[in-house]
Design an enzyme around this catalytic site. Structure first.
Site, PDB file in Angstrom:
ATOM      1  N   CYS A  11       0.868  -1.183   0.000  1.00 43.42           N
ATOM      2  CA  CYS A  11       0.000   0.000   0.000  1.00 43.42           C
ATOM      3  C   CYS A  11       0.900   1.226   0.000  1.00 43.42           C
ATOM      4  O   CYS A  11       1.794   1.343   0.833  1.00 43.42           O
ATOM      5  CB  CYS A  11      -0.901   0.011   1.234  1.00 43.42           C
ATOM      6  SG  CYS A  11      -1.888   1.529   1.399  1.00 43.42           S
ATOM      7  N   GLN A 211     -15.712  14.577   9.678  1.00 41.06           N
ATOM      8  CA  GLN A 211     -14.269  14.695   9.486  1.00 41.06           C
ATOM      9  C   GLN A 211     -13.561  13.433   9.984  1.00 41.06           C
ATOM     10  O   GLN A 211     -13.880  12.899  11.048  1.00 41.06           O
ATOM     11  CB  GLN A 211     -13.725  15.910  10.241  1.00 41.06           C
ATOM     12  CG  GLN A 211     -14.291  17.233   9.759  1.00 41.06           C
ATOM     13  CD  GLN A 211     -13.678  17.707   8.459  1.00 41.06           C
ATOM     14  OE1 GLN A 211     -12.870  17.022   7.840  1.00 41.06           O
ATOM     15  NE2 GLN A 211     -14.073  18.888   8.022  1.00 41.06           N
ATOM     16  N   ASN A 304     -18.039  25.342   3.943  1.00 44.40           N
ATOM     17  CA  ASN A 304     -17.149  24.190   4.069  1.00 44.40           C
ATOM     18  C   ASN A 304     -17.430  23.251   2.900  1.00 44.40           C
ATOM     19  O   ASN A 304     -17.985  22.169   3.057  1.00 44.40           O
ATOM     20  CB  ASN A 304     -17.395  23.482   5.406  1.00 44.40           C
ATOM     21  CG  ASN A 304     -16.467  22.296   5.609  1.00 44.40           C
ATOM     22  OD1 ASN A 304     -15.328  22.309   5.161  1.00 44.40           O
ATOM     23  ND2 ASN A 304     -16.956  21.262   6.267  1.00 44.40           N
ATOM     24  N   CYS A 331     -10.744  22.046   2.037  1.00 43.10           N
ATOM     25  CA  CYS A 331      -9.878  20.869   1.965  1.00 43.10           C
ATOM     26  C   CYS A 331      -9.055  20.877   0.688  1.00 43.10           C
ATOM     27  O   CYS A 331      -8.382  19.887   0.372  1.00 43.10           O
ATOM     28  CB  CYS A 331     -10.712  19.581   2.052  1.00 43.10           C
ATOM     29  SG  CYS A 331     -11.927  19.395   0.724  1.00 43.10           S
TER      30      CYS A 331
END
Length: 376
Positions: A11, A211, A304, A331
Protein backbone atom coordinates in the site's frame (compact mmCIF):
# COMPACT_ATOMS: atom_id res chain seq x y z
CA UNK A 1 6.23 6.63 11.07
CA UNK A 2 7.32 3.17 9.94
CA UNK A 3 4.85 1.12 7.89
CA UNK A 4 5.53 -2.44 6.79
CA UNK A 5 2.81 -2.24 4.13
CA UNK A 6 4.47 0.81 2.56
CA UNK A 7 7.92 -0.76 2.75
CA UNK A 8 6.62 -3.91 1.04
CA UNK A 9 4.86 -1.82 -1.64
CA UNK A 10 1.57 -3.44 -0.59
CA UNK A 11 0.00 0.00 0.00
CA UNK A 12 1.44 3.36 -1.03
CA UNK A 13 -1.47 5.57 -0.02
CA UNK A 14 0.58 7.50 2.56
CA UNK A 15 2.77 9.05 -0.10
CA UNK A 16 4.69 11.29 2.33
CA UNK A 17 5.32 8.73 5.04
CA UNK A 18 9.09 8.80 4.46
CA UNK A 19 9.18 12.60 4.88
CA UNK A 20 9.81 13.76 8.49
CA UNK A 21 6.55 14.98 9.93
CA UNK A 22 7.81 18.49 10.71
CA UNK A 23 8.81 18.83 7.05
CA UNK A 24 5.39 17.61 5.92
CA UNK A 25 3.67 20.35 7.92
CA UNK A 26 6.15 23.02 6.82
CA UNK A 27 5.64 22.10 3.16
CA UNK A 28 1.86 22.36 3.55
CA UNK A 29 2.21 25.73 5.26
CA UNK A 30 4.44 27.01 2.45
CA UNK A 31 2.07 25.69 -0.21
CA UNK A 32 -0.95 27.39 1.34
CA UNK A 33 0.97 30.64 1.86
CA UNK A 34 2.14 30.62 -1.75
CA UNK A 35 -1.34 29.98 -3.13
CA UNK A 36 -2.74 32.88 -1.07
CA UNK A 37 0.31 35.14 -1.39
CA UNK A 38 -1.66 37.83 -3.23
CA UNK A 39 -3.48 38.58 0.03
CA UNK A 40 -0.76 40.54 1.80
CA UNK A 41 -2.74 41.28 4.96
CA UNK A 42 -3.32 37.63 5.78
CA UNK A 43 -2.02 36.63 9.23
CA UNK A 44 -1.22 32.93 9.57
CA UNK A 45 -1.83 31.36 12.97
CA UNK A 46 0.29 28.41 14.18
CA UNK A 47 -0.66 25.23 12.37
CA UNK A 48 -2.62 22.45 14.04
CA UNK A 49 -0.68 19.21 13.95
CA UNK A 50 -2.13 15.74 14.12
CA UNK A 51 -1.01 12.56 15.81
CA UNK A 52 1.08 10.72 13.23
CA UNK A 53 -0.52 7.35 13.99
CA UNK A 54 -4.02 6.16 14.75
CA UNK A 55 -5.70 9.38 13.68
CA UNK A 56 -8.38 8.00 11.35
CA UNK A 57 -11.75 7.53 13.06
CA UNK A 58 -13.13 5.72 10.02
CA UNK A 59 -11.83 2.69 8.14
CA UNK A 60 -13.09 2.04 4.61
CA UNK A 61 -11.98 -1.52 4.02
CA UNK A 62 -12.35 -3.16 0.63
CA UNK A 63 -13.16 -6.85 1.16
CA UNK A 64 -11.38 -9.43 -0.96
CA UNK A 65 -10.31 -13.05 -0.74
CA UNK A 66 -12.92 -15.66 0.15
CA UNK A 67 -15.56 -16.09 2.81
CA UNK A 68 -13.26 -18.57 4.53
CA UNK A 69 -10.29 -16.19 4.37
CA UNK A 70 -11.43 -12.61 3.73
CA UNK A 71 -9.02 -9.71 3.33
CA UNK A 72 -9.79 -6.24 4.65
CA UNK A 73 -7.87 -3.46 2.95
CA UNK A 74 -7.49 -2.61 -0.73
CA UNK A 75 -7.30 -4.39 -4.08
CA UNK A 76 -4.13 -4.78 -6.10
CA UNK A 77 -3.84 -4.03 -9.82
CA UNK A 78 -5.37 -7.42 -10.67
CA UNK A 79 -8.31 -6.93 -8.34
CA UNK A 80 -7.01 -9.26 -5.62
CA UNK A 81 -7.48 -8.40 -1.97
CA UNK A 82 -4.56 -6.93 0.00
CA UNK A 83 -5.07 -7.21 3.76
CA UNK A 84 -4.30 -4.01 5.69
CA UNK A 85 -5.89 -4.71 9.07
CA UNK A 86 -2.79 -3.45 10.86
CA UNK A 87 -2.75 -0.06 9.08
CA UNK A 88 -1.04 2.37 11.44
CA UNK A 89 -3.12 5.45 10.65
CA UNK A 90 -6.40 3.73 11.60
CA UNK A 91 -7.53 4.31 15.18
CA UNK A 92 -6.41 1.48 17.50
CA UNK A 93 -10.01 0.93 18.60
CA UNK A 94 -10.93 0.13 15.02
CA UNK A 95 -7.87 -1.99 14.30
CA UNK A 96 -8.65 -4.27 17.23
CA UNK A 97 -12.14 -5.11 15.93
CA UNK A 98 -11.22 -5.82 12.31
CA UNK A 99 -10.19 -9.45 13.01
CA UNK A 100 -13.49 -9.96 14.85
CA UNK A 101 -15.40 -8.63 11.85
CA UNK A 102 -13.40 -10.84 9.50
CA UNK A 103 -14.36 -13.89 11.55
CA UNK A 104 -17.98 -12.73 11.43
CA UNK A 105 -17.84 -12.66 7.63
CA UNK A 106 -16.59 -16.25 7.68
CA UNK A 107 -19.23 -17.45 10.13
CA UNK A 108 -22.02 -15.76 8.21
CA UNK A 109 -20.67 -17.18 4.95
CA UNK A 110 -20.72 -13.89 3.04
CA UNK A 111 -18.73 -14.20 -0.18
CA UNK A 112 -16.51 -11.17 -0.88
CA UNK A 113 -17.22 -9.39 -4.15
CA UNK A 114 -14.81 -10.46 -6.88
CA UNK A 115 -14.28 -7.29 -8.92
CA UNK A 116 -12.73 -8.88 -12.06
CA UNK A 117 -15.44 -11.56 -12.25
CA UNK A 118 -18.27 -9.38 -10.88
CA UNK A 119 -19.35 -12.15 -8.53
CA UNK A 120 -19.92 -12.32 -4.79
CA UNK A 121 -21.62 -10.00 -2.34
CA UNK A 122 -19.55 -8.16 0.26
CA UNK A 123 -17.80 -5.15 -1.26
CA UNK A 124 -16.73 -3.07 1.74
CA UNK A 125 -16.79 -2.99 5.51
CA UNK A 126 -17.01 0.56 6.86
CA UNK A 127 -16.15 1.09 10.53
CA UNK A 128 -16.48 4.41 12.41
CA UNK A 129 -15.39 5.01 15.99
CA UNK A 130 -16.80 7.81 18.14
CA UNK A 131 -14.68 9.77 20.67
CA UNK A 132 -16.31 7.62 23.39
CA UNK A 133 -15.21 4.38 21.72
CA UNK A 134 -18.61 3.35 20.36
CA UNK A 135 -18.65 1.82 16.89
CA UNK A 136 -20.75 1.91 13.74
CA UNK A 137 -20.26 -0.90 11.21
CA UNK A 138 -21.74 -0.96 7.73
CA UNK A 139 -21.60 -3.99 5.45
CA UNK A 140 -21.72 -2.82 1.82
CA UNK A 141 -23.39 -5.57 -0.25
CA UNK A 142 -24.19 -6.14 -3.91
CA UNK A 143 -27.70 -7.37 -3.04
CA UNK A 144 -29.83 -7.90 0.05
CA UNK A 145 -29.34 -11.68 -0.20
CA UNK A 146 -26.88 -11.94 2.74
CA UNK A 147 -28.95 -9.72 5.07
CA UNK A 148 -30.79 -12.67 6.61
CA UNK A 149 -27.48 -14.37 7.46
CA UNK A 150 -26.11 -11.17 8.93
CA UNK A 151 -29.20 -10.86 11.13
CA UNK A 152 -28.86 -14.48 12.21
CA UNK A 153 -25.27 -14.10 13.39
CA UNK A 154 -25.51 -10.49 14.58
CA UNK A 155 -26.49 -11.22 18.23
CA UNK A 156 -23.24 -13.11 18.75
CA UNK A 157 -21.26 -10.28 17.17
CA UNK A 158 -22.92 -7.68 19.39
CA UNK A 159 -22.26 -9.82 22.46
CA UNK A 160 -18.61 -10.11 21.43
CA UNK A 161 -18.28 -6.38 20.68
CA UNK A 162 -20.26 -4.39 23.29
CA UNK A 163 -18.90 -1.16 21.81
CA UNK A 164 -20.72 -1.92 18.55
CA UNK A 165 -23.99 0.03 18.72
CA UNK A 166 -24.97 0.71 15.09
CA UNK A 167 -24.95 -1.88 12.30
CA UNK A 168 -26.41 -1.52 8.81
CA UNK A 169 -26.39 -3.32 5.48
CA UNK A 170 -25.74 -0.89 2.64
CA UNK A 171 -26.78 -1.91 -0.86
CA UNK A 172 -24.54 -1.11 -3.82
CA UNK A 173 -25.80 -3.16 -6.78
CA UNK A 174 -23.87 -1.26 -9.45
CA UNK A 175 -20.39 -2.28 -10.51
CA UNK A 176 -18.61 1.03 -10.07
CA UNK A 177 -15.79 2.57 -8.10
CA UNK A 178 -17.75 4.06 -5.20
CA UNK A 179 -17.71 3.12 -1.53
CA UNK A 180 -21.43 2.83 -0.79
CA UNK A 181 -24.91 2.84 -2.28
CA UNK A 182 -27.99 4.91 -1.54
CA UNK A 183 -29.89 2.42 0.65
CA UNK A 184 -29.01 1.43 4.21
CA UNK A 185 -30.94 -1.31 6.00
CA UNK A 186 -30.71 -0.78 9.79
CA UNK A 187 -29.89 -3.96 11.69
CA UNK A 188 -29.72 -2.55 15.23
CA UNK A 189 -32.16 -0.55 17.31
CA UNK A 190 -29.82 2.42 17.33
CA UNK A 191 -29.30 4.09 13.98
CA UNK A 192 -27.07 7.02 14.99
CA UNK A 193 -23.60 7.19 16.48
CA UNK A 194 -23.09 9.89 19.10
CA UNK A 195 -20.00 11.99 18.29
CA UNK A 196 -19.38 14.34 21.23
CA UNK A 197 -16.83 16.93 20.22
CA UNK A 198 -15.71 19.98 22.15
CA UNK A 199 -18.73 19.88 24.42
CA UNK A 200 -21.14 19.58 21.46
CA UNK A 201 -23.09 16.34 21.04
CA UNK A 202 -23.08 15.66 17.29
CA UNK A 203 -25.01 12.73 15.80
CA UNK A 204 -23.76 10.64 12.92
CA UNK A 205 -26.14 8.64 10.74
CA UNK A 206 -24.87 5.94 8.37
CA UNK A 207 -24.58 8.11 5.24
CA UNK A 208 -23.58 11.36 6.95
CA UNK A 209 -20.15 12.91 6.44
CA UNK A 210 -17.87 13.52 9.41
CA UNK A 211 -14.27 14.69 9.49
CA UNK A 212 -11.92 11.70 9.50
CA UNK A 213 -9.50 13.10 12.08
CA UNK A 214 -11.37 13.65 15.35
CA UNK A 215 -8.65 15.59 17.17
CA UNK A 216 -7.98 18.00 14.31
CA UNK A 217 -11.71 18.36 13.60
CA UNK A 218 -12.20 19.51 17.19
CA UNK A 219 -9.50 22.15 16.72
CA UNK A 220 -11.09 23.25 13.44
CA UNK A 221 -14.55 23.70 14.94
CA UNK A 222 -13.09 25.49 17.98
CA UNK A 223 -11.07 27.88 15.81
CA UNK A 224 -14.05 28.82 13.67
CA UNK A 225 -16.22 29.26 16.78
CA UNK A 226 -13.61 31.62 18.29
CA UNK A 227 -13.55 33.76 15.15
CA UNK A 228 -17.34 33.91 15.07
CA UNK A 229 -17.62 34.79 18.77
CA UNK A 230 -15.04 37.57 18.36
CA UNK A 231 -17.18 39.11 15.62
CA UNK A 232 -20.44 38.50 17.46
CA UNK A 233 -22.86 38.24 14.52
CA UNK A 234 -26.60 38.14 15.14
CA UNK A 235 -27.13 35.74 12.24
CA UNK A 236 -24.98 32.99 10.72
CA UNK A 237 -25.37 30.67 7.75
CA UNK A 238 -23.45 27.40 7.70
CA UNK A 239 -23.41 26.30 4.06
CA UNK A 240 -22.41 22.71 3.25
CA UNK A 241 -23.08 22.12 6.94
CA UNK A 242 -22.90 18.30 7.01
CA UNK A 243 -24.06 17.06 10.42
CA UNK A 244 -23.94 20.63 11.74
CA UNK A 245 -20.48 20.80 13.27
CA UNK A 246 -19.80 24.47 12.55
CA UNK A 247 -23.39 25.60 13.09
CA UNK A 248 -23.66 23.95 16.49
CA UNK A 249 -20.27 25.20 17.64
CA UNK A 250 -21.20 28.74 16.55
CA UNK A 251 -24.60 28.72 18.27
CA UNK A 252 -25.12 31.29 21.02
CA UNK A 253 -28.11 32.81 22.85
CA UNK A 254 -29.89 35.26 20.56
CA UNK A 255 -27.82 34.27 17.51
CA UNK A 256 -29.86 32.80 14.65
CA UNK A 257 -27.98 30.01 12.89
CA UNK A 258 -29.14 28.28 9.70
CA UNK A 259 -27.40 25.21 8.28
CA UNK A 260 -27.85 24.04 4.68
CA UNK A 261 -26.74 20.64 3.43
CA UNK A 262 -27.68 18.64 0.33
CA UNK A 263 -27.71 15.32 2.25
CA UNK A 264 -31.08 14.78 3.91
CA UNK A 265 -29.47 12.12 6.09
CA UNK A 266 -26.94 14.62 7.44
CA UNK A 267 -29.66 17.21 8.01
CA UNK A 268 -31.64 14.77 10.13
CA UNK A 269 -28.51 14.17 12.20
CA UNK A 270 -28.00 17.92 12.62
CA UNK A 271 -31.62 18.53 13.59
CA UNK A 272 -31.45 15.85 16.25
CA UNK A 273 -28.30 17.39 17.71
CA UNK A 274 -29.95 20.84 17.72
CA UNK A 275 -33.26 19.71 19.22
CA UNK A 276 -32.80 21.87 22.33
CA UNK A 277 -31.54 24.96 20.48
CA UNK A 278 -34.47 27.10 19.33
CA UNK A 279 -32.33 29.56 17.36
CA UNK A 280 -30.64 26.86 15.24
CA UNK A 281 -32.32 25.30 12.24
CA UNK A 282 -31.27 23.05 9.39
CA UNK A 283 -32.66 22.41 5.92
CA UNK A 284 -31.81 20.04 3.11
CA UNK A 285 -30.94 21.76 -0.14
CA UNK A 286 -28.26 23.07 -2.45
CA UNK A 287 -26.13 25.71 -0.74
CA UNK A 288 -25.76 27.94 -3.80
CA UNK A 289 -29.44 27.82 -4.66
CA UNK A 290 -30.37 28.62 -1.07
CA UNK A 291 -28.18 31.73 -1.10
CA UNK A 292 -29.33 32.93 -4.52
CA UNK A 293 -33.01 32.51 -3.67
CA UNK A 294 -32.90 33.92 -0.15
CA UNK A 295 -34.44 37.30 0.60
CA UNK A 296 -32.24 37.69 3.67
CA UNK A 297 -28.53 38.33 4.10
CA UNK A 298 -26.85 37.09 7.31
CA UNK A 299 -24.09 38.87 9.17
CA UNK A 300 -21.65 35.99 8.68
CA UNK A 301 -21.44 32.95 6.40
CA UNK A 302 -19.44 29.78 7.04
CA UNK A 303 -18.67 27.66 3.98
CA UNK A 304 -17.15 24.19 4.07
CA UNK A 305 -17.43 22.94 0.49
CA UNK A 306 -16.14 19.74 -1.12
CA UNK A 307 -12.83 19.78 -2.97
CA UNK A 308 -14.28 21.56 -5.99
CA UNK A 309 -14.84 24.69 -3.88
CA UNK A 310 -17.89 26.96 -3.74
CA UNK A 311 -17.80 27.82 -7.44
CA UNK A 312 -18.41 31.10 -9.30
CA UNK A 313 -22.13 31.45 -8.55
CA UNK A 314 -21.86 31.30 -4.77
CA UNK A 315 -18.61 33.29 -4.80
CA UNK A 316 -20.37 35.92 -6.90
CA UNK A 317 -23.28 36.05 -4.48
CA UNK A 318 -20.95 36.45 -1.49
CA UNK A 319 -19.08 39.22 -3.31
CA UNK A 320 -22.20 41.30 -3.96
CA UNK A 321 -24.37 40.28 -1.01
CA UNK A 322 -23.13 42.67 1.65
CA UNK A 323 -22.17 39.86 4.03
CA UNK A 324 -19.63 41.40 6.39
CA UNK A 325 -17.64 38.28 7.24
CA UNK A 326 -17.06 34.84 5.73
CA UNK A 327 -15.26 31.87 7.26
CA UNK A 328 -14.05 29.50 4.53
CA UNK A 329 -12.93 26.01 5.58
CA UNK A 330 -11.27 24.32 2.62
CA UNK A 331 -9.88 20.87 1.97
CA UNK A 332 -8.34 22.10 -1.30
CA UNK A 333 -6.28 25.31 -1.14
CA UNK A 334 -6.14 25.44 -4.96
CA UNK A 335 -9.90 25.93 -5.29
CA UNK A 336 -9.87 28.16 -2.21
CA UNK A 337 -7.43 30.51 -3.95
CA UNK A 338 -9.59 30.50 -7.09
CA UNK A 339 -12.75 31.27 -5.11
CA UNK A 340 -11.03 34.12 -3.27
CA UNK A 341 -10.12 35.72 -6.60
CA UNK A 342 -13.85 35.95 -7.34
CA UNK A 343 -14.48 37.77 -4.02
CA UNK A 344 -12.08 40.74 -4.06
CA UNK A 345 -14.28 42.73 -1.67
CA UNK A 346 -13.79 40.09 1.01
CA UNK A 347 -10.22 40.20 2.30
CA UNK A 348 -8.57 37.24 4.07
CA UNK A 349 -7.31 38.52 7.40
CA UNK A 350 -6.50 35.32 9.31
CA UNK A 351 -5.75 31.79 8.26
CA UNK A 352 -4.77 28.51 9.82
CA UNK A 353 -3.45 25.26 8.39
CA UNK A 354 -4.85 22.11 10.00
CA UNK A 355 -3.11 18.85 9.14
CA UNK A 356 -6.14 16.60 8.86
CA UNK A 357 -4.33 13.91 6.82
CA UNK A 358 -0.71 13.32 7.88
CA UNK A 359 1.58 11.51 5.42
CA UNK A 360 -0.47 12.74 2.44
CA UNK A 361 -0.51 15.95 0.41
CA UNK A 362 -4.06 16.74 1.52
CA UNK A 363 -4.53 19.65 3.88
CA UNK A 364 -7.34 21.60 5.55
CA UNK A 365 -7.08 25.37 5.77
CA UNK A 366 -9.48 27.80 7.44
CA UNK A 367 -9.57 31.46 6.47
CA UNK A 368 -11.46 34.40 7.99
CA UNK A 369 -12.58 37.01 5.46
CA UNK A 370 -13.82 40.53 6.17
CA UNK A 371 -15.43 42.96 3.77
CA UNK A 372 -13.29 45.93 2.81
CA UNK A 373 -15.36 47.29 -0.08
CA UNK A 374 -19.09 47.92 -0.02
CA UNK A 375 -21.06 45.82 -2.53
CA UNK A 376 -22.04 47.54 -5.78
Amino acid sequence: MQCSYFDAHACRSCTLIEVPYADQVRDKEERCAELLSAHTGLQWLPSVRSPQEGYRNKAKMVVGGTAAAPTFGILDAEGRGVDLRGCGVIAPGIREVLPVLARFVTRAGIAPYDVPRRRGELKHVLVTESPTGELMVRFVLRTDGPVARIREHLPALLANLPRLVVVTANLLPEHKAVVEGDVDIPLTERTTLAMPLGGIALDLRPQSFFQTNTRVAQELYAQVARWVDEIGPASVWDLYCGVGGFALHCAAPGRRVVGIEVSAEAVESARHAARDLPDVEFAAGDATRFALESTEVPDLVVVNPPRRGIGPDLAGWLETSGVRHVVYSSCNPVTLAKDLEAMPSLRPVRGRVLDMFPHTAHVEVAVLLERVVAPR
